[in-house]
Structure formats: C-alpha cells, structure tokens
Design an enzyme around this catalytic site. Structure first.
Site, PDB file in Angstrom:
ATOM      1  N   LYS A 155       0.837  -1.207   0.000  1.00  0.00           N
ATOM      2  CA  LYS A 155       0.000   0.000   0.000  1.00  0.00           C
ATOM      3  C   LYS A 155       0.872   1.258   0.000  1.00  0.00           C
ATOM      4  CE  LYS A 155      -2.768   0.840   3.698  1.00  0.00           C
ATOM      5  NZ  LYS A 155      -2.469   2.180   4.241  1.00  0.00           N
ATOM      6  N   ARG A 159       2.846   5.939  -3.300  1.00  0.00           N
ATOM      7  CA  ARG A 159       3.977   6.764  -3.745  1.00  0.00           C
ATOM      8  C   ARG A 159       4.171   6.664  -5.249  1.00  0.00           C
ATOM      9  NH1 ARG A 159       4.303   5.661   1.523  1.00  0.00           N
ATOM     10  NH2 ARG A 159       5.635   6.851   2.933  1.00  0.00           N
ATOM     11  N   ARG A 219      -8.171  12.101  12.950  1.00  0.00           N
ATOM     12  CA  ARG A 219      -6.718  11.851  12.995  1.00  0.00           C
ATOM     13  C   ARG A 219      -5.926  13.154  12.995  1.00  0.00           C
ATOM     14  NH1 ARG A 219      -5.149   6.887   9.290  1.00  0.00           N
ATOM     15  NH2 ARG A 219      -3.306   7.029  10.627  1.00  0.00           N
ATOM     16  N   SER A 275       7.753   8.877  11.933  1.00  0.00           N
ATOM     17  CA  SER A 275       6.602   8.727  11.052  1.00  0.00           C
ATOM     18  C   SER A 275       7.010   8.973   9.612  1.00  0.00           C
ATOM     19  CB  SER A 275       5.504   9.729  11.452  1.00  0.00           C
ATOM     20  OG  SER A 275       4.671  10.011  10.358  1.00  0.00           O
ATOM     21  N   GLN A 298       4.992   9.270   7.223  1.00  0.00           N
ATOM     22  CA  GLN A 298       4.077  10.237   6.603  1.00  0.00           C
ATOM     23  C   GLN A 298       4.565  11.658   6.841  1.00  0.00           C
ATOM     24  OE1 GLN A 298       0.208   9.093   8.085  1.00  0.00           O
ATOM     25  NE2 GLN A 298       0.117   7.303   6.751  1.00  0.00           N
ATOM     26  N   ASP A 336       1.979  -1.323  12.051  1.00  0.00           N
ATOM     27  CA  ASP A 336       0.694  -1.722  11.461  1.00  0.00           C
ATOM     28  C   ASP A 336       0.358  -3.194  11.746  1.00  0.00           C
ATOM     29  OD1 ASP A 336       0.406   0.819  10.467  1.00  0.00           O
ATOM     30  OD2 ASP A 336       1.099   0.323   8.449  1.00  0.00           O
ATOM     31  N   LYS A 358      -4.232   5.735  14.864  1.00  0.00           N
ATOM     32  CA  LYS A 358      -4.366   5.048  13.571  1.00  0.00           C
ATOM     33  C   LYS A 358      -5.837   5.098  13.123  1.00  0.00           C
ATOM     34  CE  LYS A 358      -0.049   4.094  13.066  1.00  0.00           C
ATOM     35  NZ  LYS A 358       0.714   4.795  12.014  1.00  0.00           N
ATOM     36  N   ARG A 414      -6.191   1.759  18.086  1.00  0.00           N
ATOM     37  CA  ARG A 414      -5.980   0.304  17.990  1.00  0.00           C
ATOM     38  C   ARG A 414      -5.627  -0.348  19.319  1.00  0.00           C
ATOM     39  NH1 ARG A 414      -3.094   0.047  12.020  1.00  0.00           N
ATOM     40  NH2 ARG A 414      -5.047   0.193  10.841  1.00  0.00           N
ATOM     41  N   ARG A 460      -7.408  -3.269   9.325  1.00  0.00           N
ATOM     42  CA  ARG A 460      -6.510  -4.228   9.999  1.00  0.00           C
ATOM     43  C   ARG A 460      -7.185  -4.905  11.193  1.00  0.00           C
ATOM     44  NH1 ARG A 460      -2.235  -3.416   6.785  1.00  0.00           N
ATOM     45  NH2 ARG A 460      -1.650  -1.252   6.360  1.00  0.00           N
TER      46      ARG A 460
HETATM   47  C1  S3P Z   1       2.656   4.853   6.229  1.00  0.00           C
HETATM   48  C2  S3P Z   1       3.278   5.205   7.404  1.00  0.00           C
HETATM   49  C3  S3P Z   1       2.837   4.752   8.729  1.00  0.00           C
HETATM   50  C4  S3P Z   1       1.877   3.568   8.624  1.00  0.00           C
HETATM   51  C5  S3P Z   1       0.826   3.786   7.571  1.00  0.00           C
HETATM   52  C6  S3P Z   1       1.469   3.967   6.206  1.00  0.00           C
HETATM   53  C7  S3P Z   1       3.199   5.362   4.947  1.00  0.00           C
HETATM   54  O1  S3P Z   1       2.165   5.817   9.392  1.00  0.00           O
HETATM   55  O2  S3P Z   1       1.277   3.318   9.875  1.00  0.00           O
HETATM   56  O3  S3P Z   1      -0.047   2.669   7.513  1.00  0.00           O
HETATM   57  O4  S3P Z   1       2.826   4.843   3.876  1.00  0.00           O
HETATM   58  O5  S3P Z   1       4.022   6.283   4.983  1.00  0.00           O
HETATM   59  P1  S3P Z   1       2.959   6.953  10.223  1.00  0.00           P
HETATM   60  O6  S3P Z   1       3.742   7.758   9.294  1.00  0.00           O
HETATM   61  O7  S3P Z   1       1.870   7.740  10.893  1.00  0.00           O
HETATM   62  O8  S3P Z   1       3.820   6.207  11.214  1.00  0.00           O
END
Ligand code: S3P
Length: 428
Positions: A19, A24, A119, A164, A166, A312, A339, A343, A386
């Site tokens: 995913k 990306r 979130r 993170s 993200q 995850d 999340k 969770r 999940r």
């Molecule tokens: C992800 C980063 C993770 C992960 C999410 C996907 C990504 O989150 O939990 O399912 O694709 O960059 P965080 O960046 O909040 O840790």
C-alpha cells in the site's frame, strides 16, 4: 464466514501490492516528467483515493486492476482542483499529498471519512507552515477539512517528535519545492519507501542513521515501478500459518524492506517456523517468498526501535500472542491510538470478546497466553481494515463461530482477503 472445525490452512498465495509503495508510485509518477508504468499496484480503496485526487488535479492516469500508467507533466503542471479532494480512509494520501500541495500556488480543500476527521494533522501542517505554506483547518489546522494555498517555500531543518514516514515524506516533498536544503531528523528510522522511490525518479537525497536531506528545485523523471507484495498484508497469513493447527502457507513476492520486517523478527523470537527466500530487489525494494508452518510459540517483549518496524502489524501480533505460552508485552506504541481507530482500544475490546486474556496499557498492551479463543460472539472492525482482518484470522481458530461486522473495511488494503482465507482453508 463459514468456520470449518478441524480445518488447516495450506497452499500458496500472492499477497497484493504494498500500500505504501502503491501510493507513492502514483504521487511521484504524477509529479514526474514522462510516463510512469506501475506493475502489481494495489487496487485497494486507499490507493484508488490517491488516483482520484491526482486526476482531479489534471493528471492523466490509466488504471486497470494492478496495472497503472501515469502520464506526468511535472510538478508545475498540477492544476487547481475544481472540487474538494476526498482521501476517503487514507492517512497516507492526505499527509503525503499535503507535502506536494504545499509547493503549489493554488487553493485546495481536503476531506476524508469519519476516521480521517479524528486523525491528527498538525504533525504535518506544522512543519509545512514553517516551510511557508498557508494551511488552515478545523481546530487550528489539527483536523479536516483542511485548506491549503502553497508556494514560495523556504527550506527548514526539522526535528520530528515521532518516527513517522508520513511526516518525513510530506516534509521531503515540500522540501523538494523549497529554496535551499531541507533536513528532517526522526527519533527512530521510519519506513524509507519515499527515499528509495525518489532516487528511482532521479532525485538525490542525503541520508544518515536518523536524518534525511533534500535540495529544492530537483525534478523527477518518469520510471517503471514493480510493487512487491505488502508485508503488512502478508502478516495476517504469517500468523494464520503459525497458529492454525497443521498448516503450511507459502506467500509469494513479499516486500522485505528492513524498515518493515519487524514482524519477521517477532515471529522468529516467538519460535515460529519461517523460511525466507529473498529473490530480488527490483525497483530498489527487496522482496522474496515466505513459507510459514504451525509451531509452538512463546511470549516476548516488543518495544523501542522495533515498534516503527511493525506498527501496522500490532493488531495481528496481539492475536499471535494469545496463542503463545507466557506474557507478551507491547510498549512504546502510543501511536496506535491515532491510527484508523484507537488500535489499543479496538484490539483489546474485540479480542476480549473472543476470550483472550489481554489488557490495555498507556502505550501498548499485555497479552497472557496461551488461551483457547471461544468465539461465539459478535465483533466489529469499527471500519478499520486491519482490525477486520485480525478478527478474520481469529475466527479461523475459535471454538465457536464469530460474527464480524463491518468487514467491508478490508477493501482499503486487501480486497481479496476473505477469498484468500477460503482458498487456503482445507477441511480434514
Ligand atoms: C505509512 C506510514 C505509517 C503507517 C501507515 C502507512 C506510509 O504511518 O502506519 O499505515 O505509507 O508512509 P505513520 O507515518 O503515521 O507512522
């Protein structure tokens, strides 16, 4: 789901595409010059939201199942969307896309579903504002709906409070459009798919243990991408193969990026019977075949740096721990609270309903095994893919049938999850 008493799980499956890498591939293809061809793309709801958002910004994207072709014209050619950008359930879409939008001199509004609305977004809007983007949103920019007007960015040096990918990716994507060199440091290394894929698109980055720097003004050149299977999806069947009696499951082409393989380390430490056959590193991402068979397991402690390498997978690890002798302690995992659902709460409440001996802590959970899961209960995914899949695997070992509500959520990351359970389940 029909429960087969005395069933085993046997056979070989191809796990759907990763995913994180699929998101990306679309985003970077959309801002690159030229045509990017993606193979083994994950056609799950989250990644389709990413395609939809970039189409709304004028990018021509063809998608047929797992094949995607993106006709990129470079960052400057993204167009002001005439409609709201809806990310659905996808945190990766909204947070990474904000990094791109931070450099675009047009206005956009971003929303998502009920889960996205809860979130935290300041972790991303904060550093993007420091770079110079104008962003506002509910509760001072913490929650959706968010609106962005980007442009005129200046590089920053940013210390992220959480590990993170993200946050890191959003800052790097904005840094790519800023004047000067942007550097981000994180407490532990998070997944590095952005760094690997930006290199594939011809962008140079400087990386050391916990920092990464990017010089603004670089352009992306289209490339071909092969997306390996998602280890986060494979995790459900790695656990099924370990805990369903007399099972042996082969999982083909699973991504084995070290920033994601915490689940493999945990399985080995707990005593799982796992064989790894690494085959290739096509497209900068290592991958291989995994064979798992039933074994007896023991409880362990999971904490520290390991957490970001398996964040995850914690819902399914909690189920695994119910079948291990002794106590499993999961700590340093407060990120679980933000999340798709909280969770810690959803894992503990739903596994308890099935008969697990599990307790929530401030930053994780404690699971006391080995317990027979009785089942005979109604449980829910609470709209979290999940959680739904963890409960689907749990239902394979309960004494009595389980009714799982809101199973549709699995479409987010593993549309054929229940078909794979049925395919592997053999009645003896
Ligand atoms: C992800 C980063 C993770 C992960 C999410 C996907 C990504 O989150 O939990 O399912 O694709 O960059 P965080 O960046 O909040 O840790």
């Amino acid at each position: 789901m029909k429960i087969h008493k005395n069933a085993t799980m046997n056979g070989e499956i191809h796990i759907p595409g990763d995913k994180s890498i699929s998101h990306r591939s679309v985003m970077f293809g959309a801002i690159a010059d030229g045509t990017t061809v993606v193979k083994n793309f994950l056609p799950g709801a989250d990644c389709l939201s990413t395609i939809d958002c970039f189409r709304k910004m004028g990018v021509d994207i063809e998608q047929k199942g797992t094949d995607v072709v993106i006709h990129g014209k470079g960052l400057k050619e993204l167009k002001e969307p005439s409609d709201i950008l809806d990310v659905g359930n996808s945190g990766t879409t909204i947070r990474l896309m904000m990094g791109i939008l931070a450099g675009c001199e047009f206005h956009s509004t971003l929303i998502g579903d009920e889960s996205i609305a809860k979130r935290p977004m300041k972790r991303v809007t904060g550093p993007l504002k420091q770079l110079g983007a104008k962003i506002d949103g509910r509760a001072n920019g913490e929650y959706t709906p968010l609106s962005i007007r980007g442009g005129n960015l200046k590089a920053i040096t940013y210390q992220s409070p959480v590990a993170s990918a993200q946050i890191k990716s959003a800052v790097l994507l904005a840094g790519l459009q800023a004047e000067g060199t942007t550097t981000l440091t994180e407490p532990h290394k998070s997944r590095d798919h952005t760094e690997r894929m930006l290199s594939m698109f011809g962008v140079s980055l400087h990386e050391d243990a916990q920092s990464v720097s990017i010089e603004g003004g670089q352009t992306l050149k289209a490339t071909d991408i092969f997306v390996p299977g998602d280890i986060s999806s494979a995790a459900f069947f790695l656990v099924a193969g370990s805990i369903v009696p007399n099972s042996r499951i082969v999982l083909k082409n699973v991504g084995l990026n070290k920033t994601r393989t915490g689940i493999i380390d945990v399985l080995k430490q707990m005593g799982a019977n796992l064989e790894i056959n690494e085959v290739d590193a096509k497209g900068g991402e290592p991958y291989g075949d995994l064979t798992i068979s039933t074994s007896s397991l023991k409880g362990i402690e999971i904490s520290g740096d390991m957490i970001s390498r398996l964040i995850d997978e914690i819902p399914i690890i909690a189920l695994l721990a119910t079948q291990a002798e002794g106590t499993t302690i999961i700590k340093d995992a407060a990120e679980l609270k933000v999340k798709e659902t909280n969770r810690i709460d959803t894992v503990v409440s739903e596994l308890k309903k099935l008969g697990a001996n599990i307790e929530a802590t401030d930053d994780g959970m404690k699971i006391h095994g080995k317990t027979t899961l009785k089942g005979g209960a109604v449980v829910s995914s609470y709209g979290d893919h999940r959680i739904g899949m963890m409960l689907g695997i749990a239902a394979c070992i309960t004494e009595r049938a389980v009714q799982i509500e809101d199973t549709d959520a699995v479409r987010v990351s593993y549309p054929n999850f229940f078909e794979h359970i049925e395919f592997l389940t053999k009645t003896v």
